[in-house]
Design a protein around this motif. Sequence first.
Motif, PDB file in Angstrom:
ATOM      1  N   ASP B  88       0.766  -1.116  -0.034  1.00 18.35           N
ATOM      2  CA  ASP B  88       0.095  -0.088  -0.284  1.00 18.35           C
ATOM      3  C   ASP B  88       0.616   1.182   0.246  1.00 18.35           C
ATOM      4  O   ASP B  88       0.715   2.194  -0.984  1.00 18.35           O
ATOM      5  CB  ASP B  88      -0.855  -0.031   1.265  1.00 18.35           C
ATOM      6  N   ARG B  89       1.794   1.171   0.753  1.00 16.11           N
ATOM      7  CA  ARG B  89       2.698   2.426   1.137  1.00 16.11           C
ATOM      8  C   ARG B  89       3.542   2.739  -0.260  1.00 16.11           C
ATOM      9  O   ARG B  89       3.699   3.931  -0.854  1.00 16.11           O
ATOM     10  CB  ARG B  89       3.779   2.012   2.101  1.00 16.11           C
ATOM     11  N   GLU B  92       1.187   4.096  -2.723  1.00 10.97           N
ATOM     12  CA  GLU B  92       1.020   5.678  -2.511  1.00 10.97           C
ATOM     13  C   GLU B  92       2.225   6.622  -2.781  1.00 10.97           C
ATOM     14  O   GLU B  92       1.993   7.461  -3.550  1.00 10.97           O
ATOM     15  CB  GLU B  92       0.869   6.112  -0.891  1.00 10.97           C
ATOM     16  N   ALA B  95       1.997   6.724  -6.754  1.00 10.63           N
ATOM     17  CA  ALA B  95       1.027   7.744  -7.299  1.00 10.63           C
ATOM     18  C   ALA B  95       1.493   9.254  -6.905  1.00 10.63           C
ATOM     19  O   ALA B  95       1.335   9.997  -7.712  1.00 10.63           O
ATOM     20  CB  ALA B  95      -0.225   7.486  -6.090  1.00 10.63           C
ATOM     21  N   GLU B  96       2.204   9.306  -5.746  1.00  7.07           N
ATOM     22  CA  GLU B  96       2.839  10.836  -5.442  1.00  7.07           C
ATOM     23  C   GLU B  96       3.837  11.075  -6.584  1.00  7.07           C
ATOM     24  O   GLU B  96       3.865  12.297  -7.226  1.00  7.07           O
ATOM     25  CB  GLU B  96       3.683  10.624  -4.406  1.00  7.07           C
ATOM     26  N   GLU B  99       2.082  12.030  -9.576  1.00 10.58           N
ATOM     27  CA  GLU B  99       1.727  13.470  -9.831  1.00 10.58           C
ATOM     28  C   GLU B  99       2.605  14.451  -9.737  1.00 10.58           C
ATOM     29  O   GLU B  99       2.390  15.600 -10.303  1.00 10.58           O
ATOM     30  CB  GLU B  99       1.046  13.597  -8.119  1.00 10.58           C
TER      31      GLU B  99
END
Lengths: 107, 107
Positions: B88-89, B92, B95-96, B99
């Motif tokens: 999960d981390r 994330e 995804a960061e 972005e």
Amino acid sequence: MFHALADANRRLMLDRLAGGPASVSELAKPLSISLPAVVQHLRVLEGSGLVRSRKTGRVRTCQIEPQALGTAERWISERRTAWEQRLDRLGEFLAELREQSKNRRPR
Amino acid sequence: MFHALADANRRLMLDRLAGGPASVSELAKPLSISLPAVVQHLRVLEGSGLVRSRKTGRVRTCQIEPQALGTAERWISERRTAWEQRLDRLGEFLAELREQSKNRRPR
């Protein structure tokens, strides 16, 4: 799968892998066994489906297979739950009996 | 405990006991092994803490110890969860990164 989990060194290897992928020598570092022994344990873990490894160049990287862990977990959980539900039903039945005997008692 | 779970006959005995207490001969009935072999397996199950038995007269009644099953279940679950949280981390973080690279791109 349970056979693979039944060895303390293999459990330590899984402990390490739960924190992220590792090479065979990283897995071996905290263990007081030879590298060939680690490779042997890795083979058992891979055979059980609990671990997967991939060789890139000269480094073999290992990682956990969460689905296999989930299968072992579910097997245990189903038995534990069945037993606990049985205890619950038994408790309800006893409470019912107690209620009935209370109602039958003359006031 | 995992060693106790690593045998198919012992798992069948636990299957039976998950439905309620049973005598040794009841445990033996569905298995195609001798009664002494069943007693031997029972000893392993009791040694691991997964099963408890009590002799009343000439009958030994066995029952599951749900707490021991819970311990084995928790051991597996903690490793699986650690691995999944790690994924999960990682997700994330990716995804960061995505972005950030999107924001840096000239419009």
